[in-house]
Design a protein around this motif. Structure first.
Motif, PDB file in Angstrom:
ATOM      1  N   ASP A   1      37.681  51.217  46.897  1.00 38.90           N
ATOM      2  CA  ASP A   1      38.295  50.568  48.054  1.00 38.90           C
ATOM      3  C   ASP A   1      39.596  51.267  48.415  1.00 38.90           C
ATOM      4  OD1 ASP A   1      38.582  48.731  50.082  1.00 38.90           O
ATOM      5  OD2 ASP A   1      38.451  46.969  48.796  1.00 38.90           O
ATOM      6  N   GLN A   2      40.237  50.776  49.487  1.00 43.55           N
ATOM      7  CA  GLN A   2      41.544  51.269  49.909  1.00 43.55           C
ATOM      8  C   GLN A   2      42.404  50.069  50.274  1.00 43.55           C
ATOM      9  OE1 GLN A   2      41.589  53.891  53.285  1.00 43.55           O
ATOM     10  NE2 GLN A   2      43.723  54.469  53.011  1.00 43.55           N
ATOM     11  N   THR A   3      43.691  50.128  49.916  1.00 43.95           N
ATOM     12  CA  THR A   3      44.557  48.981  50.158  1.00 43.95           C
ATOM     13  C   THR A   3      44.908  48.805  51.636  1.00 43.95           C
ATOM     14  OG1 THR A   3      46.531  50.323  49.755  1.00 43.95           O
ATOM     15  CG2 THR A   3      45.598  49.145  47.875  1.00 43.95           C
ATOM     16  N   LYS A   4      44.900  49.873  52.430  1.00 38.70           N
ATOM     17  CA  LYS A   4      45.255  49.817  53.856  1.00 38.70           C
ATOM     18  C   LYS A   4      46.639  49.180  54.023  1.00 38.70           C
ATOM     19  CE  LYS A   4      40.455  49.921  55.333  1.00 38.70           C
ATOM     20  NZ  LYS A   4      39.363  49.277  56.103  1.00 38.70           N
ATOM     21  N   ALA A   5      46.757  48.061  54.744  1.00 41.85           N
ATOM     22  CA  ALA A   5      48.077  47.442  54.965  1.00 41.85           C
ATOM     23  C   ALA A   5      48.505  46.567  53.799  1.00 41.85           C
ATOM     24  CB  ALA A   5      48.063  46.621  56.254  1.00 41.85           C
ATOM     25  N   THR A   6      47.623  46.391  52.840  1.00 42.94           N
ATOM     26  CA  THR A   6      47.864  45.449  51.744  1.00 42.94           C
ATOM     27  C   THR A   6      48.231  46.174  50.454  1.00 42.94           C
ATOM     28  OG1 THR A   6      46.295  43.890  52.698  1.00 42.94           O
ATOM     29  CG2 THR A   6      46.820  43.603  50.383  1.00 42.94           C
ATOM     30  N   GLU A   7      49.179  45.607  49.726  1.00 42.41           N
ATOM     31  CA  GLU A   7      49.498  46.072  48.374  1.00 42.41           C
ATOM     32  C   GLU A   7      48.733  45.197  47.381  1.00 42.41           C
ATOM     33  OE1 GLU A   7      53.693  45.338  47.757  1.00 42.41           O
ATOM     34  OE2 GLU A   7      53.572  43.519  48.965  1.00 42.41           O
ATOM     35  N   ILE A   8      48.415  45.756  46.211  1.00 44.62           N
ATOM     36  CA  ILE A   8      47.648  45.016  45.206  1.00 44.62           C
ATOM     37  C   ILE A   8      48.293  45.189  43.837  1.00 44.62           C
ATOM     38  CG2 ILE A   8      45.398  44.633  44.130  1.00 44.62           C
ATOM     39  CD1 ILE A   8      44.070  45.931  46.492  1.00 44.62           C
ATOM     40  N   PHE A   9      48.324  44.105  43.087  1.00 50.50           N
ATOM     41  CA  PHE A   9      48.753  44.132  41.690  1.00 50.50           C
ATOM     42  C   PHE A   9      47.563  43.709  40.835  1.00 50.50           C
ATOM     43  CE2 PHE A   9      50.330  42.281  37.802  1.00 50.50           C
ATOM     44  CZ  PHE A   9      51.427  43.042  37.456  1.00 50.50           C
ATOM     45  N   PHE A  10      47.097  44.606  39.954  1.00 53.38           N
ATOM     46  CA  PHE A  10      45.993  44.303  39.032  1.00 53.38           C
ATOM     47  C   PHE A  10      46.555  44.081  37.630  1.00 53.38           C
ATOM     48  CE2 PHE A  10      43.366  46.654  42.178  1.00 53.38           C
ATOM     49  CZ  PHE A  10      42.280  45.802  42.271  1.00 53.38           C
ATOM     50  N   TYR A  11      46.053  43.040  36.956  1.00 47.86           N
ATOM     51  CA  TYR A  11      46.440  42.752  35.571  1.00 47.86           C
ATOM     52  C   TYR A  11      45.167  42.552  34.752  1.00 47.86           C
ATOM     53  CZ  TYR A  11      48.513  40.284  31.567  1.00 47.86           C
ATOM     54  OH  TYR A  11      48.898  39.911  30.310  1.00 47.86           O
ATOM     55  N   VAL A  12      45.089  43.200  33.597  1.00 46.73           N
ATOM     56  CA  VAL A  12      43.901  43.096  32.745  1.00 46.73           C
ATOM     57  C   VAL A  12      44.054  41.901  31.813  1.00 46.73           C
ATOM     58  CG1 VAL A  12      42.414  44.257  31.082  1.00 46.73           C
ATOM     59  CG2 VAL A  12      43.580  45.598  32.854  1.00 46.73           C
ATOM     60  N   ILE A  13      43.236  40.891  32.031  1.00 50.22           N
ATOM     61  CA  ILE A  13      43.250  39.706  31.179  1.00 50.22           C
ATOM     62  C   ILE A  13      42.555  39.994  29.857  1.00 50.22           C
ATOM     63  CG2 ILE A  13      42.452  37.307  30.969  1.00 50.22           C
ATOM     64  CD1 ILE A  13      42.654  37.127  34.012  1.00 50.22           C
ATOM     65  N   SER A  14      41.441  40.718  29.922  1.00 51.87           N
ATOM     66  CA  SER A  14      40.698  41.068  28.713  1.00 51.87           C
ATOM     67  C   SER A  14      39.864  42.309  28.984  1.00 51.87           C
ATOM     68  CB  SER A  14      39.794  39.910  28.266  1.00 51.87           C
ATOM     69  OG  SER A  14      38.820  39.630  29.261  1.00 51.87           O
ATOM     70  N   GLY A  15      39.508  43.020  27.916  1.00 46.33           N
ATOM     71  CA  GLY A  15      38.639  44.188  28.058  1.00 46.33           C
ATOM     72  C   GLY A  15      39.388  45.480  28.317  1.00 46.33           C
ATOM     73  N   ARG A  16      38.672  46.402  28.958  1.00 42.23           N
ATOM     74  CA  ARG A  16      39.195  47.754  29.159  1.00 42.23           C
ATOM     75  C   ARG A  16      38.538  48.349  30.394  1.00 42.23           C
ATOM     76  NH1 ARG A  16      40.665  52.388  25.632  1.00 42.23           N
ATOM     77  NH2 ARG A  16      39.750  54.287  26.504  1.00 42.23           N
ATOM     78  N   CYS A  17      39.326  49.050  31.222  1.00 42.24           N
ATOM     79  CA  CYS A  17      38.778  49.704  32.418  1.00 42.24           C
ATOM     80  C   CYS A  17      39.594  50.946  32.743  1.00 42.24           C
ATOM     81  CB  CYS A  17      38.768  48.737  33.608  1.00 42.24           C
ATOM     82  SG  CYS A  17      40.404  48.211  34.143  1.00 42.24           S
ATOM     83  N   ARG A  18      39.059  51.743  33.653  1.00 41.21           N
ATOM     84  CA  ARG A  18      39.753  52.925  34.155  1.00 41.21           C
ATOM     85  C   ARG A  18      39.996  52.776  35.655  1.00 41.21           C
ATOM     86  NH1 ARG A  18      35.868  56.619  34.084  1.00 41.21           N
ATOM     87  NH2 ARG A  18      34.347  55.111  33.289  1.00 41.21           N
ATOM     88  N   ILE A  19      41.191  53.125  36.086  1.00 40.14           N
ATOM     89  CA  ILE A  19      41.532  53.070  37.511  1.00 40.14           C
ATOM     90  C   ILE A  19      41.981  54.445  37.977  1.00 40.14           C
ATOM     91  CG2 ILE A  19      43.058  52.074  39.241  1.00 40.14           C
ATOM     92  CD1 ILE A  19      43.116  49.522  37.774  1.00 40.14           C
ATOM     93  N   LYS A  20      41.274  54.949  38.987  1.00 39.50           N
ATOM     94  CA  LYS A  20      41.648  56.213  39.618  1.00 39.50           C
ATOM     95  C   LYS A  20      42.350  55.911  40.935  1.00 39.50           C
ATOM     96  CE  LYS A  20      37.772  58.948  37.765  1.00 39.50           C
ATOM     97  NZ  LYS A  20      36.607  59.814  38.139  1.00 39.50           N
ATOM     98  N   GLU A  21      43.496  56.537  41.155  1.00 34.99           N
ATOM     99  CA  GLU A  21      44.214  56.401  42.424  1.00 34.99           C
ATOM    100  C   GLU A  21      44.881  57.737  42.735  1.00 34.99           C
ATOM    101  OE1 GLU A  21      47.574  56.719  42.071  1.00 34.99           O
ATOM    102  OE2 GLU A  21      47.521  56.627  39.877  1.00 34.99           O
ATOM    103  N   GLY A  22      44.697  58.224  43.955  1.00 36.62           N
ATOM    104  CA  GLY A  22      45.244  59.532  44.302  1.00 36.62           C
ATOM    105  C   GLY A  22      44.685  60.595  43.382  1.00 36.62           C
ATOM    106  N   ASN A  23      45.576  61.307  42.708  1.00 30.96           N
ATOM    107  CA  ASN A  23      45.157  62.352  41.768  1.00 30.96           C
ATOM    108  C   ASN A  23      45.252  61.889  40.324  1.00 30.96           C
ATOM    109  OD1 ASN A  23      44.738  64.278  43.855  1.00 30.96           O
ATOM    110  ND2 ASN A  23      46.946  64.670  43.928  1.00 30.96           N
ATOM    111  N   GLY A  24      45.530  60.611  40.118  1.00 37.36           N
ATOM    112  CA  GLY A  24      45.730  60.133  38.757  1.00 37.36           C
ATOM    113  C   GLY A  24      44.630  59.217  38.281  1.00 37.36           C
TER     114      GLY A  24
END
Length: 247
Positions: A63-86
């Motif tokens: 997805d893309q945030t467009k006009a919206t900012e987002i804060f993600f918090y991991v309650i449990s488990g494990r994931c990978r997040i790609k954004e830009g070049n990172g």
């Protein structure tokens, strides 16, 4: 036999308590192989959204945030997040702030990984640059709150005028409580991570526990006390650092 007509969920003009017994799943474009529960949104009168997303092992969010900012918090488990070049690996207690106009992808590394997210339209401020991506990890219980050793507050985002949102974690020892009834302009969305207690919202009293979400509109009077044998912990959003009127 359970009575299906009973629920602890309540939705009022200026507040809501949403308990897991009433969750209904939503489908979002680009969010695949995951269960999305929209607990708070503009449809109820809020000016932000709060989502709880449970990922399968093959989940992918693109997805893309467009006009919206987002804060993600991991309650449990494990994931990978790609954004830009990172790319960042997030585990329980990790978080990432994504500013407006940011493309991102999320991949699950563990079945049942749960993400809490706060979504808000970003309000720019003259003289300040928009925030960049922030990745962090919640640590410990935080700092003593207003001189009360039974209350501890952990601030997750920088206290900087560039930010128009704050996300904190509040910990109450059993019997700990807010020192007064709060009445203020800030809007709140929160999720209980641990424990139980009683929340007063607009002079109505609600038992709350782990898994419950609460929305508080501006000027909704609020007070909380922790009960039980373990600390009560919740993570919450509030809007900050902006004028309440159009200048």
């Amino acid at each position: 036999m359970e009575i299906s007509a009973l629920t602890r969920s309540v939705v009022k003009r200026d507040h809501a308590v949403i308990s897991p017994d009433g969750y209904i799943n939503s489908n979002l474009p680009g969010w695949t192989n995951c269960t999305v529960n929209i607990m708070i949104s503009e449809a109820m009168g809020a000016k932000f959204s709060q989502l709880l997303t449970t990922l399968t092992r093959t989940a992918e969010i693109s997805d893309q945030t467009k006009a919206t900012e987002i804060f993600f918090y991991v309650i449990s488990g494990r994931c990978r997040i790609k954004e830009g070049n990172g790319e960042n690996v997030l585990t329980k207690g990790s978080f990432i702030y994504l500013p407006a106009e940011t493309s991102y992808q999320i991949f699950s590394d563990e079945e049942g990984t749960q993400l809490l997210s706060f979504h808000k339209r970003y309000e720019s401020l003259a003289g300040y640059s928009a925030p960049s991506v922030i990745v962090g990890q919640s640590k410990g219980d935080g700092e003593e709150y207003l001189g009360d050793t039974a209350l501890r507050l952990q601030v997750l985002l920088p206290d900087n005028p560039s930010f128009d949102m704050a996300v904190n974690i509040f910990t109450y020892d059993p019997g700990g409580h807010l020192p007064f009834v709060e009445t203020h302009i800030m809007e709140h969305g929160l999720l209980y991570l641990q424990g139980q207690g009683v929340y007063m919202l607009s002079h109505q009293w609600y038992p709350v526990k782990k898994g419950d979400a609460i929305w508080m509109a501006p000027y909704c009077q609020q007070w909380f006390t922790a009960m039980g044998k373990e600390p009560a912990v919740y993570i919450y959003y509030k809007n900050v650092n902006r004028f309440p009127m159009i200048k």
